[in-house]
Each structure stands twice: as C-alpha cells, then as structure tokens.
Design a protein around this motif. Sequence first.
Motif, PDB file in Angstrom:
ATOM      1  N   ARG A  23      41.953  45.730  50.531  1.00  0.00           N
ATOM      2  CA  ARG A  23      41.018  45.553  49.421  1.00  0.00           C
ATOM      3  C   ARG A  23      40.450  46.894  48.981  1.00  0.00           C
ATOM      4  N   GLY A  45      46.641  39.260  47.320  1.00  0.00           N
ATOM      5  CA  GLY A  45      47.119  38.037  46.704  1.00  0.00           C
ATOM      6  C   GLY A  45      46.687  37.865  45.261  1.00  0.00           C
ATOM      7  N   GLN A  46      45.706  38.661  44.840  1.00  0.00           N
ATOM      8  CA  GLN A  46      45.222  38.591  43.464  1.00  0.00           C
ATOM      9  C   GLN A  46      45.911  39.594  42.546  1.00  0.00           C
ATOM     10  N   VAL A  47      46.810  40.421  43.092  1.00  0.00           N
ATOM     11  CA  VAL A  47      47.518  41.421  42.280  1.00  0.00           C
ATOM     12  C   VAL A  47      48.788  40.774  41.746  1.00  0.00           C
ATOM     13  N   SER A  48      48.725  40.272  40.548  1.00  0.00           N
ATOM     14  CA  SER A  48      49.818  39.453  40.011  1.00  0.00           C
ATOM     15  C   SER A  48      51.052  40.262  39.633  1.00  0.00           C
ATOM     16  N   ASP A 100      48.422  46.843  36.403  1.00  0.00           N
ATOM     17  CA  ASP A 100      47.134  46.189  36.192  1.00  0.00           C
ATOM     18  C   ASP A 100      46.029  46.896  36.976  1.00  0.00           C
ATOM     19  N   ARG A 101      46.320  47.335  38.203  1.00  0.00           N
ATOM     20  CA  ARG A 101      45.313  47.961  39.052  1.00  0.00           C
ATOM     21  C   ARG A 101      45.235  49.469  38.859  1.00  0.00           C
ATOM     22  N   THR A 148      40.856  44.639  45.207  1.00  0.00           N
ATOM     23  CA  THR A 148      40.850  43.186  45.278  1.00  0.00           C
ATOM     24  C   THR A 148      41.787  42.780  46.395  1.00  0.00           C
ATOM     25  N   ASP A 149      41.824  41.495  46.727  1.00  0.00           N
ATOM     26  CA  ASP A 149      42.775  41.027  47.729  1.00  0.00           C
ATOM     27  C   ASP A 149      44.190  41.140  47.181  1.00  0.00           C
ATOM     28  N   SER A 157      51.469  48.740  40.519  1.00  0.00           N
ATOM     29  CA  SER A 157      50.690  47.710  39.845  1.00  0.00           C
ATOM     30  C   SER A 157      50.019  48.371  38.650  1.00  0.00           C
TER      31      SER A 157
END
Length: 276
Positions: A87, A95-98, A57-58, A92-93, A55
Amino acid sequence: MSRTVVRTMTGALALAAATAVIPLVSPATAVADSIIIGGTPAHVADSPWVVALSSRDRFGGTRAGQFCGGVVVEPKKVLTAAHCLSREALGTDVGQVSDLRIISGRDELNGTGGKEIPVSGTWVNPGFDAATNGGDVAVLTLSEALPEQDTIPMAESGDSAYRAGTAATVYGWGDTTGYGDYASSLRSAGVSIMPDSSCEQAYPGGRTGAYDASSMLCAGEPEGGYDACQGDSGGPLVAQGRLVGLVSWGNGCGRAGSPGVYTRISAAIGWMTAAD
C-alpha cells in the motif's frame, strides 16, 4: 545523513527516504534518458525475461506507468519484490489497481513493440517484513503466457552462482544517478556477489538496516559506483545464466561500503513452495 532506500519510490516515499529504510520504486514524475548506477544500455532481445511493472493509473504515462521491475520465471509467472505491491508503494491495496500489467519485449518504456500483459493474480509472501525487508518477494500471474524461451531458471540452494566473487548483472529502468534521474530505456550494470561477512559488516543493524544471509545476498563493488537504485525494485540479479536475486534495498545507491541488497532466490523458492 545515512539513508537506506528500498528500490521502489513514489512521491511520498521520496520524502520518507531522507530518514527511513524504504524499498526502491520509481516516482511517476521522474523523467530521464539514462538508469542503474554505473550502468550501460541493455536490450530485452538479449534478456527477454526482464519486464517492467506498470500502472498508468497510479504512476502516470510519462514512463508508461513503470514503477518496479520483474523477472519471468515461468510463461505466466513473474517474480518481483513484495514491497512493490505494498500500500505504501501503490497508494492503495494491490487488488484495487485495475490496470496493473507487465511490459515485456520493449527496451524503451514508451516505445513500440513487445507486449503489455494484464496481471490476473498476485501472491505476496506472507512472511514479508516491511521493517527489515526480509522475505521481499511476490509473484504475479499473467493473463497471457509468454514464450518458454523468455523465462530464466532460478538458482537453487548450493548453486555455484551464489559464490562470493561471482560476476553478476543487475537490470532495470530506475534512477541512474541516485538523484532522481530515471531511465526511459533498459540498462544493466555488472556487479560482483559479495561475501556474507562483508554484507553483515555493511549492514549490522540500526539506521542502515540489518543483513540476513538466510534470505538476502548483496552485490556491488568495494569502491562503489555500480548498483541498482530507486525504480529498480523487483528487477533481476543474474549470475551464470541463472536468477540469484531480486533488487530489494540498500544504503543509498552506488556508495562505497554499501552494496545493494537482494532477495536471495534460493530462499524465495522455499517460500513459494510452501505456499503451493
């Protein structure tokens, strides 16, 4: 000071590792050319079922967003460690990692070739216990199928691959020294499956963690020197051509008397079957 690390690390987790039992994930800022403790370069052409979880983004783009490992067991199914999707690890959860995806068919994380396939669904073992690391398995469903030949069979209960003394290999892109020197290319290390009695002696409970033979197995060498480390979480432990474990946790990396602890695949098969 003794420390137990789960083989996933973010910046916040790296600080916590000095005093707590945590999984092994990689920090976004770590850069290095080498990986797995005591390991040597490996090639996905020889082990196409090894994949990286990513990811950007993360975790940023330095290492293509790699933060954990995974293993392909069906064309659209990848196993990894449950703590990799927590988390605490992601910030984050899940499900929030797009942009959660797997990187397949690529030795070098920022190299060319291979595929980056988005994850379309996740299942985290509801029995996962973050305090003990018991039940540390999750399943990623891919948006695109990989070739059948890129999968590896899972060793069921009673398989000879679990016998103490069996030679095994662990794969990953994680820390190669135990001091934050992260790999940019795939590496592997040869280890031995250890007797449950030795694992229970190494991890009787308390600060170093408790070994549970029903859901875990451990592997390494009595003198240390060969092990998975931070960033390798969720990666495969393979013996006799079959998947026997997923990198989960351990007391430091490559320490004598402190073998790496893995999720036992025969137990994971049962948890996943119960979820169907």
